[in-house]
Write an enzyme that holds these catalytic residues in place. Sequence first.
Site, mmCIF file in Angstrom:
data_model
loop_
_atom_site.group_PDB
_atom_site.id
_atom_site.type_symbol
_atom_site.label_atom_id
_atom_site.label_comp_id
_atom_site.label_asym_id
_atom_site.label_seq_id
_atom_site.Cartn_x
_atom_site.Cartn_y
_atom_site.Cartn_z
ATOM 1 N N HIS A 51 -3.877 4.090 4.678
ATOM 2 C CA HIS A 51 -4.933 3.080 4.741
ATOM 3 C C HIS A 51 -6.245 3.674 4.241
ATOM 4 O O HIS A 51 -6.939 3.077 3.423
ATOM 5 C CB HIS A 51 -5.092 2.588 6.175
ATOM 6 C CG HIS A 51 -6.195 1.599 6.355
ATOM 7 N ND1 HIS A 51 -6.131 0.313 5.882
ATOM 8 C CD2 HIS A 51 -7.405 1.712 6.948
ATOM 9 C CE1 HIS A 51 -7.242 -0.328 6.173
ATOM 10 N NE2 HIS A 51 -8.037 0.498 6.820
ATOM 11 N N ARG A 63 0.851 -1.185 0.000
ATOM 12 C CA ARG A 63 0.000 0.000 0.000
ATOM 13 C C ARG A 63 0.887 1.236 0.000
ATOM 14 O O ARG A 63 1.501 1.570 1.002
ATOM 15 C CB ARG A 63 -0.927 -0.024 1.222
ATOM 16 C CG ARG A 63 -1.618 1.301 1.482
ATOM 17 C CD ARG A 63 -2.742 1.177 2.488
ATOM 18 N NE ARG A 63 -2.367 0.605 3.774
ATOM 19 C CZ ARG A 63 -1.773 1.287 4.760
ATOM 20 N NH1 ARG A 63 -1.428 2.547 4.583
ATOM 21 N NH2 ARG A 63 -1.492 0.693 5.904
ATOM 22 N N TYR A 97 4.050 5.296 11.251
ATOM 23 C CA TYR A 97 4.388 3.905 11.536
ATOM 24 C C TYR A 97 5.258 3.246 10.468
ATOM 25 O O TYR A 97 5.540 2.057 10.563
ATOM 26 C CB TYR A 97 3.110 3.076 11.767
ATOM 27 C CG TYR A 97 2.093 3.148 10.652
ATOM 28 C CD1 TYR A 97 2.195 2.358 9.508
ATOM 29 C CD2 TYR A 97 0.993 4.003 10.748
ATOM 30 C CE1 TYR A 97 1.252 2.407 8.495
ATOM 31 C CE2 TYR A 97 0.033 4.069 9.748
ATOM 32 C CZ TYR A 97 0.166 3.270 8.620
ATOM 33 O OH TYR A 97 -0.768 3.339 7.621
#
Length: 388
Positions: free
Chosen positions: A286, A282, A295
């Site tokens: 998200h 990805r 993160y």
Amino acid sequence: MVNGDQNRAGPKKKAARGRKKPAAAATGPVDMVQLLTPEGERVSHPEYDVDLSDQQYRDLYRDMVIVRRLDAEGTALQRQGQLGIWASLLGQEAAQIGSGRALAKQDMVFPTYREHGVLWTRDIDPIMPFGLFRGIDLGGWDSRKYRFQMYTIVIGAQSLHATGYAMGITKDGKVGGDDGEAVIAYFGDGASSQGDVNESFVWASVYNAPVVFFCQNNQYAISEPVIRQAKAPLYKRADGFGFPGVRVDGNDVLATLAVTTRAMDNARHGNGPTFIEAYTYRMGAHTTTDDPTRYRDSGEVEAWRAKDPVSRMRTFLERQSIADTDYFDGIDAEAQQHALDLRERVIALPDPEPGAIFDHVYSGGSPLVEREREEFQAYHASFEGSEH
């Protein structure tokens, strides 16, 4: 590995003259099917292959470019306040287009909320999911007509729906031949930890259901990396449930097409389920409510950017002299026009009447819902003429 005739690995077309033959072996990990390297080099695999016409190769590239541009428009519209949220597929175009183009017309799709590319391959108007993300409807397309179920927000729930549907196909005697039906269920690596997904594996295995579980392992379940969910490759979980599992390079549209074609054909012929792990990444957040910089580091993103599925396919087309600069410029212009048209149509979507929320709660109506509708209408009318 997946059972079935190796000749069913992908659409077979007569190769154009002068096409360079694939190298003897793939360059990726030995446990991952790959037909196109990140450098755009065509390689071979002992069990899977596709042999497409030049136009089919070009069409796959066109699909990915248009879907990526429409996806970017979705993100832009959300940032400008036109959508409540948007779930981007950036980086996963090959996994979705390759698997979507492997489906037969009679197959049924059970998506998550990110399968915009698969939706495109089913000839559904790309504006359809925008009503959902704009908050004015629940989707809008005819799932029976397009053989594509509504987007599923509840993580992993669609896997059980897909399995139940596939069990019904078997009960109806719609498997066992070239015209048989099969089901594909999409989910992410995060959903693989959900009970619903693992329960669907049990039912699909025991009842030999004609379903393909297609996991887009994009490396992150929102903010949790897959290594914190599974110590072993996800595709190996299929062994414990008694059906085949295979890992495919999810940034390779050709390999994804070949693997999914084989698995779906296997299901249609009554040979049961398959688990496909499309190993991809990805590239963005998200959803538009997420901040991935909290993160993951930029070095990781750049390493995956070098494996970009669209650039990989373009390099292949250039190396094989299948497409030239004029063609690529034309596709970019077409994609831009699709995006501009989509933007205008999304902004013009009318707001629903507030009372419409009660219209389809029950197909035959309900006294309770009617009383609630009247109470709501009275409450709403009390604000008429008010400045607040």
